[in-house]
Structures are given as structure tokens and as C-alpha cells.
Design a protein around this motif. Structure first.
Motif, PDB file in Angstrom:
ATOM      1  N   HIS A   1       0.710  -1.378  -0.070  1.00 19.61           N
ATOM      2  CA  HIS A   1       0.178  -0.038   0.123  1.00 19.61           C
ATOM      3  C   HIS A   1       0.466   1.648  -0.118  1.00 19.61           C
ATOM      4  O   HIS A   1       0.733   2.069  -0.804  1.00 19.61           O
ATOM      5  CB  HIS A   1      -1.238  -0.211   1.245  1.00 19.61           C
ATOM      6  CG  HIS A   1      -1.826   1.348   1.525  1.00 19.61           C
ATOM      7  ND1 HIS A   1      -1.842   1.977   2.628  1.00 19.61           N
ATOM      8  CD2 HIS A   1      -2.124   1.918  -0.248  1.00 19.61           C
ATOM      9  CE1 HIS A   1      -2.921   2.800   2.065  1.00 19.61           C
ATOM     10  NE2 HIS A   1      -3.294   2.602   0.910  1.00 19.61           N
ATOM     11  N   LEU A   2       2.217   1.183   0.514  1.00 21.36           N
ATOM     12  CA  LEU A   2       2.782   2.594   0.872  1.00 21.36           C
ATOM     13  C   LEU A   2       3.434   2.582  -0.777  1.00 21.36           C
ATOM     14  O   LEU A   2       3.697   3.826  -1.111  1.00 21.36           O
ATOM     15  CB  LEU A   2       3.862   2.650   2.176  1.00 21.36           C
ATOM     16  CG  LEU A   2       5.319   3.142   1.800  1.00 21.36           C
ATOM     17  CD1 LEU A   2       4.676   4.663   1.958  1.00 21.36           C
ATOM     18  CD2 LEU A   2       5.932   2.957   3.165  1.00 21.36           C
ATOM     19  N   SER A   3       4.347   1.455  -1.311  1.00 20.53           N
ATOM     20  CA  SER A   3       5.162   1.529  -2.074  1.00 20.53           C
ATOM     21  C   SER A   3       3.815   2.226  -3.100  1.00 20.53           C
ATOM     22  O   SER A   3       3.980   3.061  -4.300  1.00 20.53           O
ATOM     23  CB  SER A   3       5.535   0.158  -2.984  1.00 20.53           C
ATOM     24  OG  SER A   3       6.340   0.253  -3.959  1.00 20.53           O
ATOM     25  N   ARG A   4       2.331   1.977  -3.118  1.00 19.80           N
ATOM     26  CA  ARG A   4       1.881   2.179  -4.671  1.00 19.80           C
ATOM     27  C   ARG A   4       1.164   3.124  -4.293  1.00 19.80           C
ATOM     28  O   ARG A   4       1.121   4.506  -5.438  1.00 19.80           O
ATOM     29  CB  ARG A   4       0.414   1.374  -4.675  1.00 19.80           C
ATOM     30  CG  ARG A   4       0.200  -0.523  -5.144  1.00 19.80           C
ATOM     31  CD  ARG A   4      -1.264  -0.781  -5.013  1.00 19.80           C
ATOM     32  NE  ARG A   4      -1.469  -0.490  -3.681  1.00 19.80           N
ATOM     33  CZ  ARG A   4      -2.050  -1.307  -2.870  1.00 19.80           C
ATOM     34  NH1 ARG A   4      -1.288  -2.648  -3.041  1.00 19.80           N
ATOM     35  NH2 ARG A   4      -2.758  -0.967  -1.688  1.00 19.80           N
ATOM     36  N   THR A   5       1.190   4.045  -3.462  1.00 21.63           N
ATOM     37  CA  THR A   5       0.591   5.038  -3.120  1.00 21.63           C
ATOM     38  C   THR A   5       2.076   5.895  -2.909  1.00 21.63           C
ATOM     39  O   THR A   5       1.992   6.857  -4.095  1.00 21.63           O
ATOM     40  CB  THR A   5       0.438   5.241  -1.712  1.00 21.63           C
ATOM     41  OG1 THR A   5      -0.516   4.722  -1.484  1.00 21.63           O
ATOM     42  CG2 THR A   5       0.406   6.859  -0.963  1.00 21.63           C
ATOM     43  N   PHE A   6       3.163   5.797  -2.530  1.00 20.36           N
ATOM     44  CA  PHE A   6       4.360   6.595  -3.763  1.00 20.36           C
ATOM     45  C   PHE A   6       4.035   6.938  -4.573  1.00 20.36           C
ATOM     46  O   PHE A   6       4.712   8.015  -5.727  1.00 20.36           O
ATOM     47  CB  PHE A   6       5.378   5.778  -2.751  1.00 20.36           C
ATOM     48  CG  PHE A   6       6.882   6.442  -2.796  1.00 20.36           C
ATOM     49  CD1 PHE A   6       7.371   7.341  -1.540  1.00 20.36           C
ATOM     50  CD2 PHE A   6       7.892   6.537  -3.988  1.00 20.36           C
ATOM     51  CE1 PHE A   6       8.301   8.097  -1.622  1.00 20.36           C
ATOM     52  CE2 PHE A   6       9.191   7.589  -3.451  1.00 20.36           C
ATOM     53  CZ  PHE A   6       9.014   8.009  -3.051  1.00 20.36           C
ATOM     54  N   LYS A   7       4.259   5.486  -6.012  1.00 22.44           N
ATOM     55  CA  LYS A   7       4.354   6.267  -7.227  1.00 22.44           C
ATOM     56  C   LYS A   7       3.773   6.549  -8.063  1.00 22.44           C
ATOM     57  O   LYS A   7       3.688   7.419  -8.745  1.00 22.44           O
ATOM     58  CB  LYS A   7       4.177   4.399  -7.542  1.00 22.44           C
ATOM     59  CG  LYS A   7       4.999   3.803  -9.414  1.00 22.44           C
ATOM     60  CD  LYS A   7       4.482   2.918  -9.287  1.00 22.44           C
ATOM     61  CE  LYS A   7       5.430   2.853 -11.054  1.00 22.44           C
ATOM     62  NZ  LYS A   7       4.980   1.293 -11.793  1.00 22.44           N
ATOM     63  N   LYS A   8       2.492   6.103  -7.401  1.00 23.19           N
ATOM     64  CA  LYS A   8       0.831   7.215  -7.845  1.00 23.19           C
ATOM     65  C   LYS A   8       1.794   8.722  -7.658  1.00 23.19           C
ATOM     66  O   LYS A   8       1.179   9.941  -8.365  1.00 23.19           O
ATOM     67  CB  LYS A   8       0.368   6.881  -7.168  1.00 23.19           C
ATOM     68  CG  LYS A   8      -1.448   7.759  -7.208  1.00 23.19           C
ATOM     69  CD  LYS A   8      -2.493   7.502  -6.947  1.00 23.19           C
ATOM     70  CE  LYS A   8      -3.532   8.347  -7.200  1.00 23.19           C
ATOM     71  NZ  LYS A   8      -5.205   7.909  -6.845  1.00 23.19           N
ATOM     72  N   GLN A   9       1.883   8.750  -6.436  1.00 21.67           N
ATOM     73  CA  GLN A   9       2.826  10.350  -5.990  1.00 21.67           C
ATOM     74  C   GLN A   9       3.844  10.698  -6.853  1.00 21.67           C
ATOM     75  O   GLN A   9       3.851  12.202  -7.035  1.00 21.67           O
ATOM     76  CB  GLN A   9       2.852  10.380  -3.887  1.00 21.67           C
ATOM     77  CG  GLN A   9       1.425  10.772  -3.878  1.00 21.67           C
ATOM     78  CD  GLN A   9       0.906  11.435  -4.162  1.00 21.67           C
ATOM     79  OE1 GLN A   9       1.142  12.470  -3.521  1.00 21.67           O
ATOM     80  NE2 GLN A   9      -1.187  11.446  -3.890  1.00 21.67           N
TER      81      GLN A   9
END
Length: 241
Positions: free
Chosen positions: A216-224
């Protein structure tokens, strides 16, 4: 000179071999290349090896062999200066500069006419006192444990400020130049980066910052930021403190 700065209102990092996808975030971005760099803005021209300042929420893609990426909150004193420099334009560029002898963040920012001073009690005097007090509470996360997101529900903050939820959300966006939820997400990502910088792994950092797991952290980081958390960690030089 340190390779990583995390302070209220600003996040600055020197990276190596950075290659992002097209993305956008709610921060003003200053990019100072040391080695080859290509910046592409959506529906606009591509620049090569130039120092660049991008307005908040401008879609962009960055490939850089080595250099600095500096993210600035729009409502901070630096953000106000940056918006004045941008003068309602999407971006501004400068010729490459030799920064090899620069010793601190203040000197680095001066290359584009930004004047940086460490956070003081006067930093947020231009904000509504209620929003300034809320930021002061959020800033405690820089020196203490991160406060989990369930403690930052808009309805609860509104109640503590004796205003309606809709009034709080309007007041926050009016003062901070970005909505509450994207701002809170940004601050949680900073918490995660701080945790990793202190030696925690991605799973631990996700828990500390209130994400369900490292994925979840990685997905959010990539989106941002247009790059996975793993690739971002590879891009950060060792001994970055």
C-alpha cells in the motif's frame, strides 16, 4: 553537505539515476541537475539539463543521472517565494549551475533566488491561527512518533476547531493552497521516508505512517512521485545524513 533534508514545509534529496513515469503531486518542485537530466511536462516542451521550478500539480516526467529534487509546500514561506518567481506560469528554468562547492541547503536554494531559513514560530503567521495551530500539532511528527491517520479525520479536527467539517475543509484549502486529504497523505509519506531513513524496513515504515502494508505504501508512493519506493531507495546515495 547532507544528501537528505526533511523539515516542515520542505523535502530535499540528492538522487542518482532517477527515472520517473508521468505523475503529479501537490507540491512545488525544484530540480537542480548535477549530471544529465530530462524534464518533460505534459503537453509542453522537454528541457534538458536545466534547473527547473514547477508549480504544484503540474504533470511531469523526470529522468536524471544525478541531482537534487526539492519539494516545497505551496503555503510555506518558501512556497510563497516560489509562486512569486513562477508568476502564474507552469514552470521556470535556469541554465545549469556548478553546485559542487555549495555547503548547505540555504546556498542551494539561492541558486534560483529562494531564501531559506529554518522553521521559526513566525513561519506560519500568515495563516489563520486555527490552521497554524493544526500544523504545529502535525509538525510534532518530525521529532516524535507519527500520529496515525485515524486521529486526523476531518470531522474530528473540525469539531476541535468548533467549525463544521465543510468549513474546516474550505478554510484549510484556502490557507494551504491544497486540500486536506492530499496534504495529510503527503505528510504520511514523509513519516514513512523518515522511518526508513532511521533504519526501519518498508513494512515497518508503512505501519508507522498508517499504511495497511508495504505494498500500500509503495503504490501510494508511485502514484505521488512516479517511481516505486524500492527504486527511490536505490536512487538515494548511501550515508545520506
Amino acid at each position: 553537505m547532507k544528501k537528505l533534508f526533511i523539515e516542515p514545509g520542505i523535502f530535499a534529496i540528492q538522487t542518482q539515476v532517477l527515472d520517473t513515469q508521468m505523475h503529479q503531486h501537490t507540491l512545488i518542485q525544484l530540480t537542480i541537475p548535477v549530471e544529465r537530466a530530462t524534464l518533460t511536462l505534459e503537453n509542453q516542451q522537454t528541457t534538458h539539463n536545466l534547473i527547473s521550478l514547477l508549480k504544484a500539480s503540474a504533470p511531469h516526467q523526470l529522468s536524471m543521472q544525478q541531482g537534487w529534487v526539492i519539494l516545497i509546500e505551496p503555503s510555506s514561506q518558501l512556497g510563497l517565494q516560489a509562486n512569486t518567481i513562477l508568476n502564474n506560469n507552469n514552470y521556470k528554468t535556469w541554465p545549469p549551475a556548478d553546485i559542487s562547492n555549495i555547503a548547505n541547503l540555504s546556498e542551494l536554494l539561492k541558486t534560483v533566488g529562494l531564501h531559506y531559513q529554518p522553521l521559526t514560530s513566525e513561519e506560519n503567521h500568515h495563516l489563520d491561527p486555527r490552521i497554524a495551530a493544526l500544523l504545529a500539532k502535525l509538525n510534532q511528527c518530525f521529532n516524535q512518533a507519527c500520529i496515525k491517520p485515524e486521529h486526523w479525520l476531518a470531522k474530528d479536527i473540525a469539531h476541535s476547531l468548533n467549525v463544521s467539517e465543510s468549513r474546516f475543509l474550505h478554510l484549510f484549502k484556502e490557507n494551504m493552497q491544497l486540500p486536506w486529504r492530499p496534504y495529510l497523505l503527503w505528510r504520511r509519506l514523509i513519516c514513512a521516508i523518515q522511518a526508513i531513513n532511521k533504519g526501519h524496513n518498508a513494512t515497518q515504515a508503512a505501519y508507522i505512517a498508517g499504511f495497511s502494508d508495504s505494498a500500500h505504501l509503495s503504490r501510494t508512493f508511485k502514484k505521488q512521485f512516479g517511481i516505486t519506493l524500492r527504486d527511490a531507495l536505490v536512487a538515494v546515495p548511501k550515508n545520506n545524513i
